[in-house]
Design an enzyme around this catalytic site. Structure first.
Site, short mmCIF file in Angstrom:
data_model
loop_
_atom_site.label_atom_id
_atom_site.label_comp_id
_atom_site.label_asym_id
_atom_site.label_seq_id
_atom_site.Cartn_x
_atom_site.Cartn_y
_atom_site.Cartn_z
N GLU A 110 2.32 5.75 3.37
CA GLU A 110 2.89 4.63 4.12
C GLU A 110 4.25 4.26 3.50
O GLU A 110 5.21 3.93 4.19
CB GLU A 110 1.93 3.43 4.01
CG GLU A 110 2.44 2.20 4.69
CD GLU A 110 1.37 1.12 4.77
OE1 GLU A 110 0.17 1.44 4.76
OE2 GLU A 110 1.75 -0.06 4.82
N SER A 133 0.83 -1.21 0.00
CA SER A 133 0.00 0.00 0.00
C SER A 133 0.86 1.26 0.00
O SER A 133 1.86 1.34 0.72
CB SER A 133 -0.89 0.03 1.24
OG SER A 133 -1.77 -1.07 1.21
#
Ligand code: FAD
Length: 305
Positions: free
Chosen positions: A298, A226
């Site tokens: 992230e 992600s």
């Protein structure tokens, strides 16, 4: 480069130092320019000596796990990259269900070892690419559980190259957050408190998580998982938000917002880091413009941008 070379002459490193080593060889994205110097550290002892010298010389350094959560710039990394894959021993604490795994162990290898010892608790992370050190640093999370949930303590080299044991207090960890992100310490090993279980059942759970990842297309193209964190305040996962923005399949060069999971950017062949970054910035701008959301990354940008 010369300083790094001179410094490394002072230690009797077991593995060769590679100069101008392309980082695309060491990242799951298969992207990244050259590191001035790259060394696969043999063991803890070598790492300790080396780290003390690096700190003394004030050389820039980067600690590499399996490179599964980073985007390394096309210009590469200045200073030295220390690959900790050599810290790969895994043992059982005497008369307990605690596994102590070196930072360089792959998480999946530790979970397989735990299964063979009849220990359960880490299956959720099976088939997630990454090392023990990187997963503790990131406090990697999937299927509702974080790595810190199973951690008892972490052995680190602190900012002065001294060894210390860091007892894990859950309040120091959060969603994809660990206290190590704000420190310059090196994670040497993690101790995971597990529970006795039946090998076949443990294995069945491991395989179901692996199959789920395969079915979601995680391993179809090089990527780094992600790109953005989820944010509960937005009421839906970030992948859904990017999908609503109509960005699935958007491509710049060989970098593409994947069709199977909008929060994953894939490398279709020879993607450059700046193409991936352009896609990241596009998503950020559109989310801000359409929903007034500020997405939190992230994926870590590493190197000389
Ligand atoms: C297909 C795919 C699926 C993924 N799915 C998930 C998922 O479900 N959940 C999730 O959380 N992540 C996921 N990720 C991201 C990645 O798997 C995790 O973040 C993993 O924990 C990264 O570990 P690593 O060893 O590759 O770390 P790296 O990418 O090598 O490093 C990440 C950071 O940790 C630091 N670091 C690494 N080792 C040490 C150490 N020993 N001491 C100090 N600092 C260190 C590095 O300096 C860097 O800042 C996925 C990635 C891929 C490619």
């Amino acid at each position: 480069v010369q300083t790094v070379g001179e410094l490394l002459k002072k230690i009797n490193n077991a593995n060769p130092v590679l100069f101008d080593e392309p980082m695309r060889r060491h990242t799951s994205f298969r992207i990244g320019g050259p590191a001035d110097a790259y060394l696969r550290v043999r063991d803890e002892e070598e790492l300790r000596r080396l780290f003390a010298l690096i700190l003394e010389a004030e050389l820039p350094y980067f600690i590499l796990g399996e490179g599964a959560n980073i985007l390394v710039s096309d210009r590469g990394i200045r200073g030295i990259v220390l690959d900790l894959a050599g810290l790969n021993t895994c043992r059982l604490a005497p008369e307990s269900s605690t596994i102590i795994a070196g930072a360089g162990c792959s998480m999946s290898a530790v979970i397989e070892q735990a299964r063979d010892w009849g220990l359960a608790g880490l299956e959720f992370a099976y088939a997630m690419p990454g090392s023990v050190g990187g997963s503790i640093y990131m406090n990697a999370r999937c299927y509702g559980t974080s790595v810190a949930d199973r951690l008892e303590y972490v052995d680190i080299l602190d900012e002065n190259a001294g060894c210390m044991r860091w007892p894990v207090r859950q309040e120091d960890f959060g969603y994809k957050h660990s206290p190590f992100q704000a420190r310059k310490s090196v994670i040497l090993a993690g101790a995971f408190r597990l529970t006795p279980g039946e090998g076949e059942q443990i294995d069945a759970r491991m395989q179901s998580f692996k199959t789920d990842r395969e079915q979601k297309g995680h391993f179809l193209f090089p990527c780094a998982g992600s790109v953005f964190k989820n944010n509960r305040d937005f009421g839906r996962p970030t992948g859904k938000i990017i999908d609503e923005l109509g960005l699935k399949g958007t491509r710049i060069g060989d970098a593409e917002i994947s069709n199977f999971h909008a929060n994953i950017i894939i490398n279709r062949g020879n993607a450059r880091a700046d193409e991936v970054l352009a896609l990241i910035q596009l998503i950020e701008e559109r989310a801000r413009h359409s929903f007034a959301y500020t997405l939190e990354r992230e994926l870590l940008l590493v190197g000389d941008w």
